[in-house]
Design an enzyme around this catalytic site. Structure first.
Site, PDB file in Angstrom:
ATOM      1  N   ARG A  82       0.799  -1.239   0.000  1.00 55.35           N
ATOM      2  CA  ARG A  82       0.000   0.000   0.000  1.00 55.35           C
ATOM      3  C   ARG A  82       0.828   1.285   0.000  1.00 55.35           C
ATOM      4  NH1 ARG A  82       0.723  -2.469   4.575  1.00 55.35           N
ATOM      5  NH2 ARG A  82       1.279  -1.294   6.439  1.00 55.35           N
ATOM      6  N   ASN A 134      -1.574   6.662  14.090  1.00 55.26           N
ATOM      7  CA  ASN A 134      -1.336   6.615  15.532  1.00 55.26           C
ATOM      8  C   ASN A 134      -2.182   7.700  16.210  1.00 55.26           C
ATOM      9  OD1 ASN A 134      -0.069   7.518  18.056  1.00 55.26           O
ATOM     10  ND2 ASN A 134       1.505   6.004  17.578  1.00 55.26           N
ATOM     11  N   CYS A 157     -12.938  17.570  19.627  1.00 55.75           N
ATOM     12  CA  CYS A 157     -14.389  17.808  19.717  1.00 55.75           C
ATOM     13  C   CYS A 157     -15.127  16.578  19.186  1.00 55.75           C
ATOM     14  CB  CYS A 157     -14.820  18.979  18.844  1.00 55.75           C
ATOM     15  SG  CYS A 157     -14.216  20.586  19.315  1.00 55.75           S
ATOM     16  N   CYS A 165      -2.971  -0.524  11.075  1.00 56.99           N
ATOM     17  CA  CYS A 165      -2.896  -1.422   9.917  1.00 56.99           C
ATOM     18  C   CYS A 165      -2.277  -2.767  10.250  1.00 56.99           C
ATOM     19  CB  CYS A 165      -2.061  -0.776   8.812  1.00 56.99           C
ATOM     20  SG  CYS A 165      -2.859   0.638   8.071  1.00 56.99           S
ATOM     21  N   CYS A 201     -15.319  19.952  24.881  1.00 53.09           N
ATOM     22  CA  CYS A 201     -14.064  19.435  24.316  1.00 53.09           C
ATOM     23  C   CYS A 201     -12.907  19.703  25.292  1.00 53.09           C
ATOM     24  CB  CYS A 201     -13.775  20.101  22.977  1.00 53.09           C
ATOM     25  SG  CYS A 201     -12.165  19.675  22.318  1.00 53.09           S
TER      26      CYS A 201
HETATM   27 ZN   LIG Z   1     -12.172  20.746  20.295  1.00 54.60          ZN
END
Ligand SMILES: [Zn+2]
Length: 254
Positions: free
Chosen positions: A71, A131, A176, A193, A250
Protein backbone atom coordinates in the site's frame (compact mmCIF):
# COMPACT_ATOMS: atom_id res chain seq x y z
CA UNK A 1 6.90 35.32 -11.08
CA UNK A 2 6.88 31.76 -12.37
CA UNK A 3 9.84 30.65 -14.44
CA UNK A 4 9.51 29.22 -17.95
CA UNK A 5 10.27 25.78 -16.54
CA UNK A 6 7.51 26.14 -13.95
CA UNK A 7 5.01 27.34 -16.55
CA UNK A 8 5.81 24.27 -18.59
CA UNK A 9 5.84 21.72 -15.77
CA UNK A 10 2.58 22.91 -14.21
CA UNK A 11 0.80 23.94 -17.43
CA UNK A 12 -2.10 21.47 -17.01
CA UNK A 13 -3.13 22.90 -13.67
CA UNK A 14 -2.23 26.52 -14.46
CA UNK A 15 -4.76 26.37 -17.32
CA UNK A 16 -7.50 25.68 -14.77
CA UNK A 17 -9.32 28.92 -13.92
CA UNK A 18 -9.44 27.81 -10.24
CA UNK A 19 -5.62 27.72 -10.09
CA UNK A 20 -4.01 29.88 -12.78
CA UNK A 21 -0.58 31.47 -12.38
CA UNK A 22 -1.59 33.14 -9.10
CA UNK A 23 -2.58 29.77 -7.58
CA UNK A 24 0.62 28.15 -8.82
CA UNK A 25 2.66 30.89 -7.16
CA UNK A 26 0.84 30.23 -3.89
CA UNK A 27 1.69 26.52 -4.18
CA UNK A 28 5.33 27.33 -4.98
CA UNK A 29 5.58 29.61 -1.92
CA UNK A 30 3.95 27.11 0.46
CA UNK A 31 5.67 25.18 3.25
CA UNK A 32 3.83 21.98 4.25
CA UNK A 33 4.55 19.44 7.00
CA UNK A 34 3.55 15.84 6.36
CA UNK A 35 3.44 13.51 9.36
CA UNK A 36 3.49 9.83 8.38
CA UNK A 37 4.76 8.53 5.04
CA UNK A 38 2.86 5.28 4.82
CA UNK A 39 -0.26 4.37 2.85
CA UNK A 40 -1.79 7.85 3.10
CA UNK A 41 1.42 9.89 3.04
CA UNK A 42 2.76 8.14 -0.07
CA UNK A 43 0.07 9.26 -2.54
CA UNK A 44 -0.44 12.59 -0.76
CA UNK A 45 3.28 13.43 -0.96
CA UNK A 46 3.58 12.29 -4.59
CA UNK A 47 0.72 14.57 -5.65
CA UNK A 48 1.86 17.57 -3.60
CA UNK A 49 5.42 17.27 -4.90
CA UNK A 50 4.16 16.87 -8.47
CA UNK A 51 1.87 19.90 -8.06
CA UNK A 52 4.86 22.04 -7.09
CA UNK A 53 4.30 22.70 -3.39
CA UNK A 54 7.50 24.63 -2.74
CA UNK A 55 8.73 23.06 0.48
CA UNK A 56 7.73 19.70 1.96
CA UNK A 57 8.84 18.48 5.37
CA UNK A 58 8.51 14.70 5.66
CA UNK A 59 8.30 13.10 9.11
CA UNK A 60 8.47 9.35 9.73
CA UNK A 61 10.56 7.35 12.17
CA UNK A 62 10.01 3.95 10.49
CA UNK A 63 12.09 1.95 8.08
CA UNK A 64 10.63 0.32 4.96
CA UNK A 65 9.40 -3.27 5.51
CA UNK A 66 8.28 -5.76 2.88
CA UNK A 67 4.75 -5.78 4.36
CA UNK A 68 4.49 -2.00 3.68
CA UNK A 69 4.79 -2.40 -0.09
CA UNK A 70 1.16 -3.61 -0.56
CA UNK A 71 0.00 0.00 0.00
CA UNK A 72 2.90 2.44 0.50
CA UNK A 73 3.48 3.32 -3.14
CA UNK A 74 6.53 5.55 -2.58
CA UNK A 75 8.73 2.54 -1.86
CA UNK A 76 10.25 -0.27 -3.92
CA UNK A 77 11.48 -3.69 -2.82
CA UNK A 78 15.13 -2.54 -2.76
CA UNK A 79 14.28 0.16 -0.18
CA UNK A 80 13.78 -2.47 2.54
CA UNK A 81 15.30 -1.42 5.90
CA UNK A 82 15.99 2.15 4.72
CA UNK A 83 14.53 5.20 6.48
CA UNK A 84 11.13 6.03 4.99
CA UNK A 85 11.54 9.81 5.25
CA UNK A 86 14.93 9.64 3.51
CA UNK A 87 13.73 7.36 0.70
CA UNK A 88 10.57 9.45 0.30
CA UNK A 89 12.64 12.63 -0.08
CA UNK A 90 14.79 10.94 -2.77
CA UNK A 91 11.76 9.64 -4.66
CA UNK A 92 10.00 13.01 -4.55
CA UNK A 93 13.15 14.85 -5.67
CA UNK A 94 13.32 12.48 -8.62
CA UNK A 95 9.66 13.26 -9.38
CA UNK A 96 10.17 17.02 -9.08
CA UNK A 97 13.66 18.51 -8.60
CA UNK A 98 12.13 22.04 -8.52
CA UNK A 99 10.91 21.77 -4.90
CA UNK A 100 12.70 21.68 -1.52
CA UNK A 101 12.44 18.53 0.61
CA UNK A 102 13.38 18.00 4.24
CA UNK A 103 13.46 14.48 5.69
CA UNK A 104 12.90 14.11 9.44
CA UNK A 105 13.65 10.47 10.34
CA UNK A 106 11.84 10.41 13.69
CA UNK A 107 8.41 10.14 15.29
CA UNK A 108 6.51 13.44 15.61
CA UNK A 109 5.94 13.79 19.35
CA UNK A 110 4.34 16.86 20.88
CA UNK A 111 7.56 18.45 22.17
CA UNK A 112 9.30 18.10 18.81
CA UNK A 113 6.33 19.53 16.90
CA UNK A 114 6.15 22.46 19.31
CA UNK A 115 9.87 23.19 18.82
CA UNK A 116 9.59 22.91 15.03
CA UNK A 117 6.60 25.28 14.87
CA UNK A 118 8.38 27.79 17.11
CA UNK A 119 11.33 27.84 14.70
CA UNK A 120 9.54 27.84 11.33
CA UNK A 121 6.13 28.83 10.06
CA UNK A 122 4.07 26.26 8.15
CA UNK A 123 1.10 26.94 5.89
CA UNK A 124 -0.47 23.53 6.39
CA UNK A 125 -0.02 20.17 8.13
CA UNK A 126 -1.13 16.82 6.72
CA UNK A 127 -1.77 14.17 9.33
CA UNK A 128 -1.14 10.88 7.53
CA UNK A 129 -0.34 8.79 10.63
CA UNK A 130 -2.18 5.74 11.93
CA UNK A 131 -1.34 6.61 15.53
CA UNK A 132 -4.07 8.20 17.68
CA UNK A 133 -1.69 9.69 20.24
CA UNK A 134 0.25 11.48 17.49
CA UNK A 135 -3.04 12.61 15.88
CA UNK A 136 -4.12 14.21 19.16
CA UNK A 137 -0.68 15.83 19.53
CA UNK A 138 -0.91 17.24 16.00
CA UNK A 139 -4.39 18.56 16.81
CA UNK A 140 -3.21 20.34 19.97
CA UNK A 141 0.00 21.78 18.52
CA UNK A 142 -1.59 22.93 15.24
CA UNK A 143 -4.38 24.60 17.22
CA UNK A 144 -1.87 26.34 19.51
CA UNK A 145 0.15 27.61 16.50
CA UNK A 146 -2.92 28.39 14.34
CA UNK A 147 -1.89 26.08 11.49
CA UNK A 148 -4.60 24.44 9.34
CA UNK A 149 -4.57 20.63 9.27
CA UNK A 150 -5.94 17.93 6.96
CA UNK A 151 -6.39 14.58 8.72
CA UNK A 152 -7.22 11.16 7.30
CA UNK A 153 -7.33 7.58 8.45
CA UNK A 154 -8.37 4.21 7.05
CA UNK A 155 -9.46 1.00 8.80
CA UNK A 156 -10.12 -2.00 6.60
CA UNK A 157 -12.37 -0.67 3.80
CA UNK A 158 -13.48 2.52 5.63
CA UNK A 159 -11.85 5.93 5.32
CA UNK A 160 -12.26 9.20 7.22
CA UNK A 161 -11.21 12.70 6.21
CA UNK A 162 -11.59 15.95 8.12
CA UNK A 163 -9.90 19.38 8.07
CA UNK A 164 -9.67 22.23 10.55
CA UNK A 165 -8.58 25.80 9.95
CA UNK A 166 -7.12 26.90 13.26
CA UNK A 167 -6.45 30.40 11.88
CA UNK A 168 -10.16 31.07 12.51
CA UNK A 169 -11.29 31.75 16.09
CA UNK A 170 -14.25 29.39 16.35
CA UNK A 171 -12.76 26.32 14.69
CA UNK A 172 -13.78 22.97 16.18
CA UNK A 173 -10.93 20.46 16.58
CA UNK A 174 -10.29 16.73 16.33
CA UNK A 175 -10.88 16.26 20.06
CA UNK A 176 -14.39 17.81 19.72
CA UNK A 177 -15.16 14.87 17.44
CA UNK A 178 -13.16 12.12 19.14
CA UNK A 179 -12.15 13.09 22.70
CA UNK A 180 -8.88 11.33 23.57
CA UNK A 181 -10.14 9.54 26.69
CA UNK A 182 -13.23 8.08 25.00
CA UNK A 183 -11.21 6.98 22.03
CA UNK A 184 -8.61 5.20 24.14
CA UNK A 185 -11.20 3.17 26.05
CA UNK A 186 -13.30 2.44 22.95
CA UNK A 187 -10.57 0.93 20.88
CA UNK A 188 -8.43 -2.07 21.59
CA UNK A 189 -4.84 -1.14 22.28
CA UNK A 190 -2.64 -0.17 19.33
CA UNK A 191 -5.25 -0.82 16.68
CA UNK A 192 -3.73 0.08 13.30
CA UNK A 193 -2.90 -1.42 9.92
CA UNK A 194 -0.67 -4.03 11.51
CA UNK A 195 -3.49 -5.43 13.67
CA UNK A 196 -6.72 -4.95 11.67
CA UNK A 197 -5.60 -4.93 8.02
CA UNK A 198 -6.32 -2.42 5.27
CA UNK A 199 -7.03 -2.42 1.55
CA UNK A 200 -4.35 -0.48 -0.38
CA UNK A 201 -6.46 1.53 -2.85
CA UNK A 202 -8.69 2.83 0.00
CA UNK A 203 -5.54 4.48 1.38
CA UNK A 204 -4.81 5.73 -2.15
CA UNK A 205 -8.28 7.34 -2.28
CA UNK A 206 -7.94 9.00 1.12
CA UNK A 207 -4.32 10.11 0.61
CA UNK A 208 -5.27 11.59 -2.76
CA UNK A 209 -8.23 13.33 -1.10
CA UNK A 210 -5.81 14.82 1.45
CA UNK A 211 -3.64 16.15 -1.38
CA UNK A 212 -6.74 17.63 -3.05
CA UNK A 213 -7.83 19.36 0.14
CA UNK A 214 -4.26 20.59 0.71
CA UNK A 215 -4.12 22.16 -2.76
CA UNK A 216 -7.51 23.83 -2.15
CA UNK A 217 -6.32 25.18 1.21
CA UNK A 218 -3.08 26.55 -0.27
CA UNK A 219 -4.70 28.09 -3.34
CA UNK A 220 -7.61 29.52 -1.34
CA UNK A 221 -10.46 27.44 -2.77
CA UNK A 222 -13.37 26.16 -0.63
CA UNK A 223 -12.33 23.04 1.34
CA UNK A 224 -15.14 20.47 1.43
CA UNK A 225 -13.76 18.57 4.42
CA UNK A 226 -13.44 21.76 6.51
CA UNK A 227 -15.34 21.11 9.76
CA UNK A 228 -16.98 18.17 7.98
CA UNK A 229 -16.18 14.54 8.61
CA UNK A 230 -16.11 12.89 5.20
CA UNK A 231 -16.58 9.13 5.39
CA UNK A 232 -15.66 6.86 2.48
CA UNK A 233 -16.72 3.22 2.15
CA UNK A 234 -14.48 1.40 -0.30
CA UNK A 235 -16.87 -1.60 -0.43
CA UNK A 236 -19.78 0.45 -1.85
CA UNK A 237 -17.76 3.43 -3.20
CA UNK A 238 -20.03 5.73 -1.19
CA UNK A 239 -19.15 9.02 0.54
CA UNK A 240 -21.12 10.50 3.44
CA UNK A 241 -20.51 13.83 5.20
CA UNK A 242 -21.26 14.86 8.78
CA UNK A 243 -21.05 18.53 9.75
CA UNK A 244 -19.21 19.31 12.97
CA UNK A 245 -19.82 22.02 15.49
CA UNK A 246 -17.60 23.24 18.29
CA UNK A 247 -18.11 21.03 21.33
CA UNK A 248 -18.25 23.07 24.55
CA UNK A 249 -17.13 20.01 26.55
CA UNK A 250 -14.06 19.43 24.32
CA UNK A 251 -10.97 18.85 26.49
CA UNK A 252 -8.79 20.80 24.01
CA UNK A 253 -10.87 23.78 22.79
CA UNK A 254 -14.10 23.75 24.87
ZN1 LIG B 1 -12.17 20.75 20.29
Amino acid sequence: MLSRKQLQRYSRQIMLPQIGEAGQEKLSNARVLMVGLGGLGSPAALYLAAAGVGELHLVDGDKVEISNLQRQVLYKTNHREKDKAQVAAQQLTAANPEIRLHAHCRMADEGWLTDLFSQQSFDLVLDCTDNLDIRHSINRVCRAHKIPVVMASVRGFSGQLVSFDFRTQASPCYACLFPPAVEASDLPEAENCSTVGVIGPALGMMGSAQALEAIKFLVGLPVSSLNRLQLFEAASLEWRALSLAENSTCPVCG
